[in-house]
Design a protein around this motif. Structure first.
Motif, PDB file in Angstrom:
ATOM      1  N   GLU A  51       1.209  -1.163   0.158  1.00 30.19           N
ATOM      2  CA  GLU A  51       0.058   0.371   0.042  1.00 30.19           C
ATOM      3  C   GLU A  51       0.978   1.330   0.535  1.00 30.19           C
ATOM      4  OE1 GLU A  51      -3.120  -0.149  -0.039  1.00 30.19           O
ATOM      5  OE2 GLU A  51      -2.924  -2.312  -0.526  1.00 30.19           O
ATOM      6  N   MET A  52       2.271   0.986   0.091  1.00 29.23           N
ATOM      7  CA  MET A  52       2.865   2.548   0.531  1.00 29.23           C
ATOM      8  C   MET A  52       3.009   3.009  -0.967  1.00 29.23           C
ATOM      9  SD  MET A  52       7.208   2.659   2.135  1.00 29.23           S
ATOM     10  CE  MET A  52       5.994   1.845   3.653  1.00 29.23           C
ATOM     11  N   LYS A  53       2.625   4.526  -0.825  1.00 22.06           N
ATOM     12  CA  LYS A  53       3.167   4.787  -2.060  1.00 22.06           C
ATOM     13  C   LYS A  53       5.060   5.344  -2.193  1.00 22.06           C
ATOM     14  CE  LYS A  53      -1.470   6.452  -2.714  1.00 22.06           C
ATOM     15  NZ  LYS A  53      -1.082   5.421  -3.956  1.00 22.06           N
ATOM     16  N   ALA A  54       5.322   5.212  -3.658  1.00 30.17           N
ATOM     17  CA  ALA A  54       6.427   5.811  -4.457  1.00 30.17           C
ATOM     18  C   ALA A  54       6.822   6.717  -5.630  1.00 30.17           C
ATOM     19  CB  ALA A  54       7.868   5.384  -4.145  1.00 30.17           C
ATOM     20  N   ASP A  55       6.675   8.428  -5.948  1.00 31.40           N
ATOM     21  CA  ASP A  55       6.551   8.793  -6.752  1.00 31.40           C
ATOM     22  C   ASP A  55       7.911   8.995  -7.540  1.00 31.40           C
ATOM     23  OD1 ASP A  55       4.049   9.316  -5.968  1.00 31.40           O
ATOM     24  OD2 ASP A  55       4.636  10.954  -4.635  1.00 31.40           O
ATOM     25  N   ASP A  56       8.681   8.646  -6.947  1.00 32.55           N
ATOM     26  CA  ASP A  56      10.461   8.885  -7.634  1.00 32.55           C
ATOM     27  C   ASP A  56      11.410   8.290  -7.191  1.00 32.55           C
ATOM     28  OD1 ASP A  56      11.395  10.053  -5.568  1.00 32.55           O
ATOM     29  OD2 ASP A  56      10.640  12.114  -5.548  1.00 32.55           O
ATOM     30  N   ALA A  57      12.628   7.297  -7.906  1.00 27.37           N
ATOM     31  CA  ALA A  57      13.321   6.274  -7.391  1.00 27.37           C
ATOM     32  C   ALA A  57      13.915   7.284  -5.783  1.00 27.37           C
ATOM     33  CB  ALA A  57      14.464   7.113  -8.348  1.00 27.37           C
ATOM     34  N   ASP A  58      13.509   8.529  -5.292  1.00 26.50           N
ATOM     35  CA  ASP A  58      14.484   8.967  -4.399  1.00 26.50           C
ATOM     36  C   ASP A  58      13.449   8.217  -3.355  1.00 26.50           C
ATOM     37  OD1 ASP A  58      16.653  10.033  -5.486  1.00 26.50           O
ATOM     38  OD2 ASP A  58      15.941  12.398  -5.421  1.00 26.50           O
ATOM     39  N   GLU A  59      12.164   8.552  -3.625  1.00 24.91           N
ATOM     40  CA  GLU A  59      12.199   7.899  -2.471  1.00 24.91           C
ATOM     41  C   GLU A  59      11.606   6.606  -2.613  1.00 24.91           C
ATOM     42  OE1 GLU A  59       6.369   8.404  -1.161  1.00 24.91           O
ATOM     43  OE2 GLU A  59       7.687  10.163  -3.081  1.00 24.91           O
ATOM     44  N   ALA A  60      11.171   5.719  -3.474  1.00 30.12           N
ATOM     45  CA  ALA A  60      11.364   4.418  -3.285  1.00 30.12           C
ATOM     46  C   ALA A  60      12.755   3.635  -2.564  1.00 30.12           C
ATOM     47  CB  ALA A  60      11.442   3.898  -4.842  1.00 30.12           C
ATOM     48  N   LEU A  61      14.134   4.597  -3.699  1.00 29.78           N
ATOM     49  CA  LEU A  61      15.467   4.174  -2.015  1.00 29.78           C
ATOM     50  C   LEU A  61      15.238   4.864  -0.665  1.00 29.78           C
ATOM     51  CD1 LEU A  61      18.203   3.556  -2.187  1.00 29.78           C
ATOM     52  CD2 LEU A  61      19.105   5.806  -2.878  1.00 29.78           C
ATOM     53  N   SER A  62      14.688   5.744  -0.199  1.00 31.95           N
ATOM     54  CA  SER A  62      14.151   6.072   0.439  1.00 31.95           C
ATOM     55  C   SER A  62      13.622   4.925   1.489  1.00 31.95           C
ATOM     56  CB  SER A  62      13.481   7.204   1.423  1.00 31.95           C
ATOM     57  OG  SER A  62      13.039   7.505   2.652  1.00 31.95           O
ATOM     58  N   ASN A  63      12.108   3.945   1.290  1.00 36.90           N
ATOM     59  CA  ASN A  63      11.325   3.483   1.067  1.00 36.90           C
ATOM     60  C   ASN A  63      12.631   2.190   1.154  1.00 36.90           C
ATOM     61  OD1 ASN A  63       9.382   4.426   0.909  1.00 36.90           O
ATOM     62  ND2 ASN A  63       8.666   4.086  -0.761  1.00 36.90           N
ATOM     63  N   TRP A  64      12.782   1.470   0.352  1.00 35.84           N
ATOM     64  CA  TRP A  64      14.177   0.121   0.986  1.00 35.84           C
ATOM     65  C   TRP A  64      15.549   1.095   1.647  1.00 35.84           C
ATOM     66  CZ3 TRP A  64      15.440  -3.614  -2.537  1.00 35.84           C
ATOM     67  CH2 TRP A  64      16.295  -4.134  -2.246  1.00 35.84           C
ATOM     68  N   GLN A  65      15.465   1.913   2.146  1.00 37.61           N
ATOM     69  CA  GLN A  65      16.372   2.255   4.017  1.00 37.61           C
ATOM     70  C   GLN A  65      15.916   2.273   5.198  1.00 37.61           C
ATOM     71  OE1 GLN A  65      19.626   1.801   3.105  1.00 37.61           O
ATOM     72  NE2 GLN A  65      20.121   2.323   1.130  1.00 37.61           N
ATOM     73  N   GLN A  66      14.527   2.222   4.708  1.00 34.80           N
ATOM     74  CA  GLN A  66      13.913   2.358   6.164  1.00 34.80           C
ATOM     75  C   GLN A  66      13.607   0.602   6.592  1.00 34.80           C
ATOM     76  OE1 GLN A  66      10.121   4.658   5.866  1.00 34.80           O
ATOM     77  NE2 GLN A  66       9.261   3.659   7.203  1.00 34.80           N
ATOM     78  N   ILE A  67      13.064  -0.083   5.658  1.00 42.56           N
ATOM     79  CA  ILE A  67      12.662  -1.201   5.487  1.00 42.56           C
ATOM     80  C   ILE A  67      13.752  -2.436   6.073  1.00 42.56           C
ATOM     81  CG2 ILE A  67      11.789  -3.416   4.402  1.00 42.56           C
ATOM     82  CD1 ILE A  67      10.150  -1.386   2.560  1.00 42.56           C
ATOM     83  N   LYS A  68      15.109  -1.988   5.128  1.00 45.77           N
ATOM     84  CA  LYS A  68      16.835  -2.694   6.115  1.00 45.77           C
ATOM     85  C   LYS A  68      16.672  -2.159   7.952  1.00 45.77           C
ATOM     86  CE  LYS A  68      20.097  -2.285   4.212  1.00 45.77           C
ATOM     87  NZ  LYS A  68      21.154  -1.975   2.837  1.00 45.77           N
TER      88      LYS A  68
END
Length: 493
Positions: free
Chosen positions: A333-350
């Motif tokens: 359900e999480m959103k990521a409008d660009d690559a930076d936001e997607a990378l931020s999600n990735w780091q948070q989950i790590k």
């Protein structure tokens, strides 16, 4: 009386194959509803004066089959509640084979207090086994032509593909099959199998699958099972099998002797060979080198499987779970409008994953997590990038240039001192400062050096070719001539 829906199967289309129990139920039923009247058994119902209603109109008022099936289930449930009596619903073939409406009713009837009774009938599969002449015990799978995926295909199984209604769906099936099978692979198309006067069987090469024009509701495609190497070799299972054989007592002596440690260099070399292909514009070579790299992964996984650690299936399972878990903006359900936001999600989950393992990310050294075995330039780049993320960085590029010049001066002084240890240290500092400069220029140092290596390789090759044209070898020339040729090379390469 509790409302009840009784589902019966009309069989494959031959009235002689209709079960006696189903025929009695059809004769006794008060109201009969058909999913579709496009079935050979409908003529028999009419001939015997058995009335019915069909849901064919819903096919015209909905865009997708899923919507049609949902609408049919909704209507049947509504009528069952209103009538408070038995309602007979007849479907082609067997109710439990390729009948989505039946699955929907099985899920919803208990929730709505409606009794559900299912009576079998001959499936189109029975006629497929009989008319096409194969035994499913040899290995068999039934797939849906409207949502066929190459990931479901297994050439070692007989594959029957249903729901191939027209040339458009046949074309989709053909394109999917061609991802695994060669264009000339023989396939069999069956229409109205077992129905006297209507049955047609075509044996054709795969590329002609959508050339036929007589597809309909009772059409299927059969791909016979095969042990041909040209098919098996395109499957991951065969790769796993081959690597296991190579490591077995009857396999290859060299492969049997390998360990994680002995294969370390191979893994690195194969990775770099893949990188070389990225600049070649040669897809075949790239595919070959990617295969060599995959072999290294398979060998390491096989070694662990033999020792009881894990198997390549564990590797794949863990990777799939990680990819899904770390891409909630794709699979959740999480959103990521660009690559930076997607990378931020990735780091948070790590970070969350580390906490779940009892590791507090806040207590880890900032520079942890950078692989120890990374090539020097790449590791220096990552170390500096991490330090810069907390403000440990030069404010301007001019400051970095001054550091490079300073380190070069210190190296010169170290050279004069003739201390090898000091020279090595100062040379390392100079290289480290140059990497820092590359970071300010937003240039990957490994890529820059790779380009420089390639350029040197080509220009030196030019010198060698020119000497050969003059009938000379390197022993027959001097530095002055080579330097002159080098300058020529710089103009053309």
């Amino acid at each position: 009386m509790q409302p009840q829906i009784t589902i019966v199967g009309l069989g494959s289309g031959d009235e002689d194959q209709l079960t006696l129990g189903v025929w009695k139920k059809l004769q006794q039923a008060g109201r009969i509803y058909l999913r579709t009247d496009q079935h050979p058994m409908v003529a028999m119902l009419r001939h015997n004066g058995i009335s019915f209603e069909s849901f064919d109109s819903l096919y015209e008022s909905n865009d997708r089959f899923e919507q049609v099936y949902e609408a049919i289930a909704d209507e049947l449930l509504r009528m069952a509640r209103e009538q408070q009596a038995e309602l007979v619903y007849a479907v082609p073939g067997h109710p439990m084979v390729a009948e989505m409406t039946v699955q929907l009713l099985r899920a919803r009837c208990p929730q709505e207090g409606i009794e559900l009774v299912i009576m079998g009938g001959e499936s189109f599969l029975d006629q497929a086994f009989l008319r096409l002449g194969f035994d499913p015990i040899d290995g068999f799978q039934l797939l849906n032509g409207t949502e066929l995926s190459v990931h479901a295909l297994n050439p070692r199984l007989h594959t029957v593909i249903g729901q191939v209604y027209d040339t458009y769906s046949a074309s989709d099936v053909k394109l999917t099959l061609m991802e695994l099978y060669p264009d000339d692979q023989e396939v069999v198309v069956g229409h109205s199998l077992g129905v006297p006067g209507d049955e047609k069987i075509h044996r054709i090469p795969l590329y002609e699958l959508d050339h036929l024009q007589d597809y309909g509701n009772l059409s299927l495609v059969w791909v016979p099972r095969s042990d041909e190497d040209r098919l098996r070799n395109r499957t991951f299972g065969r790769l796993h099998e081959i690597v296991a054989i190579l490591r077995s007592p009857e396999g290859c002596p060299w492969d049997r002797e390998q360990t994680h440690q002995s294969l370390r260099k191979n893994l690195i070399e194969e990775a770099y060979e893949v990188l070389e292909t990225f600049d070649e514009d040669d897809p075949d070579h790239m595919a070959e080198e990617l295969g060599d790299l995959l072999l290294q992964i398979m060998l390491h996984s096989q070694i662990e499987e033999e020792e009881g650690g894990f198997s390549v299936w564990d590797v794949i399972g863990g990777l799939n779970e990680k990819l899904i878990r770390r891409h909630p903006h794709v699979f959740g359900e999480m959103k990521a409008d660009d690559a930076d936001e997607a990378l931020s999600n990735w780091q948070q989950i790590k970070q969350e994953e580390k906490r779940s393992k009892g590791i507090d990310p806040d207590e880890l050294p900032l520079l942890s997590g950078i692989p120890r075995e990374l090539p020097g330039l790449m590791k220096a780049y990552k170390l500096q990038k991490k330090a810069a993320s907390v403000g440990f960085d030069w404010p301007e590029m001019q400051e970095v240039l001054k550091v490079v010049e300073s380190e070069l001066l210190e190296l010169k002084e170290a050279i004069d001192s003739l201390s090898k240890k000091e020279q090595q240290e100062e040379l390392g500092d100079l290289l480290f400062s140059v990497v820092n400069l590359s970071r300010f220029l937003k240039i990957e140092p490994e890529e820059a050096l790779s380009d420089a290596n390639r350029k040197f390789f080509e220009r030196f090759g030019y010198i060698e070719r020119q000497l050969r044209l003059k009938g000379k070898s390197f022993d027959q020339t001097d530095l002055q001539e080579m330097e002159s040729l080098w300058q020529e090379a710089k103009k053309v390469l």
